[in-house]
Design a protein around this motif. Structure first.
Motif, PDB file in Angstrom:
ATOM      1  N   ILE A 123       3.708   5.335  -5.708  1.00  0.00           N
ATOM      2  CA  ILE A 123       3.713   5.603  -7.224  1.00  0.00           C
ATOM      3  C   ILE A 123       2.686   6.313  -7.642  1.00  0.00           C
ATOM      4  CG2 ILE A 123       3.428   4.253  -9.153  1.00  0.00           C
ATOM      5  CD1 ILE A 123       5.423   2.238  -7.757  1.00  0.00           C
ATOM      6  N   ALA A 124       1.212   5.977  -7.131  1.00  0.00           N
ATOM      7  CA  ALA A 124       0.309   6.831  -7.268  1.00  0.00           C
ATOM      8  C   ALA A 124       0.096   8.201  -6.982  1.00  0.00           C
ATOM      9  CB  ALA A 124      -1.295   5.793  -6.940  1.00  0.00           C
ATOM     10  N   GLY A 125       0.636   8.279  -5.640  1.00  0.00           N
ATOM     11  CA  GLY A 125       0.807   9.692  -5.186  1.00  0.00           C
ATOM     12  C   GLY A 125       1.490  10.595  -6.232  1.00  0.00           C
ATOM     13  N   ARG A 126       2.713  10.016  -6.531  1.00  0.00           N
ATOM     14  CA  ARG A 126       3.593  11.132  -7.538  1.00  0.00           C
ATOM     15  C   ARG A 126       2.749  11.380  -8.617  1.00  0.00           C
ATOM     16  NH1 ARG A 126       9.592   8.591  -7.596  1.00  0.00           N
ATOM     17  NH2 ARG A 126       9.982   9.100  -5.499  1.00  0.00           N
ATOM     18  N   LYS A 127       2.137  10.345  -9.245  1.00  0.00           N
ATOM     19  CA  LYS A 127       1.200  10.579 -10.441  1.00  0.00           C
ATOM     20  C   LYS A 127       0.248  11.637 -10.283  1.00  0.00           C
ATOM     21  CE  LYS A 127       2.787   7.123 -13.477  1.00  0.00           C
ATOM     22  NZ  LYS A 127       3.390   7.729 -14.772  1.00  0.00           N
ATOM     23  N   VAL A 170       0.933  -1.189   0.016  1.00  0.00           N
ATOM     24  CA  VAL A 170       0.123   0.092   0.029  1.00  0.00           C
ATOM     25  C   VAL A 170       0.883   1.378   0.037  1.00  0.00           C
ATOM     26  CG1 VAL A 170      -1.567   1.327   1.376  1.00  0.00           C
ATOM     27  CG2 VAL A 170      -1.908  -1.043   1.144  1.00  0.00           C
ATOM     28  N   ALA A 171       2.068   1.531   0.631  1.00  0.00           N
ATOM     29  CA  ALA A 171       2.962   2.352   0.764  1.00  0.00           C
ATOM     30  C   ALA A 171       3.524   2.483  -0.719  1.00  0.00           C
ATOM     31  CB  ALA A 171       3.980   2.055   1.670  1.00  0.00           C
TER      32      ALA A 171
END
Length: 171
Positions: A29-33, A23-24
């Motif tokens: 990865i998703a947070g950067r995008k 999850v981290a």
């Protein structure tokens, strides 16, 4: 079943740890995008706001120039209006003076014509009175001579008139 977190085994051997790690990693990865997309959207919004502010500042500067020009035109129009009014007052005063002078000249001319008519009427009346007086005197003389003088009186009058001619010629 015993809760695994409380057991004495190593934490990396538990499934919860690996779920947390997964999850981290997904969040990174998703947070950067997502953060990149949000950052791009915020940058675009900041640029549009900056452009709008720059355009507003330019429009404000143009409006100030237009306002200053309008105020200058208004001041010039007021000055022109004052000059026009002043010129109109001067022309009205000169026209009034010219009309007064013309009215006075007309009044004098009419007065002179009236005086000439009065003088002509007086002269005509005097000549009519003289003519009437001459006619009356002639008629009275003729009547007097006819009635009072006879042939002797005529001879005496003629003698007196002839004797008075040398004195009348000297005078």
């Amino acid at each position: 079943m015993e809760y695994q977190a409380l057991s004495g085994s190593a934490f990396y051997l538990h499934g919860a740890f690996w779920v947390f790690v997964a999850v981290a990693i997904f969040a990174l990865i998703a947070g950067r995008k997502v953060m990149a997309a949000i950052g791009t959207m915020l940058d675009t919004r900041a640029k549009s706001v900056s452009d709008a502010l720059a355009e507003a500042a330019q429009l404000k500067a143009e409006a100030e120039v237009i306002l200053a020009d309008a105020k200058a035109r208004q001041a010039q129009a007021m000055e022109d209006a004052k000059q026009i009014l002043e010129t109109a007052h001067q022309e009205a005063a000169s026209l009034a003076a010219a009309l007064a002078a013309e009215a006075e000249a007309t009044a004098k001319r009419r007065e002179r014509m009236a005086m000439e008519r009065i003088a002509a009427a007086e002269a005509s009346a005097v000549s009519e009175v003289r003519a009437a007086a001459i006619d009356i005197a002639t008629a009275a003389s003729a009547a007097l001579l006819r009635d009072e003088l006879g042939a002797q009186g005529d001879a005496a009058l003629i003698d007196r008139a002839i004797s008075g001619v040398p004195g009348a010629l000297r005078a």
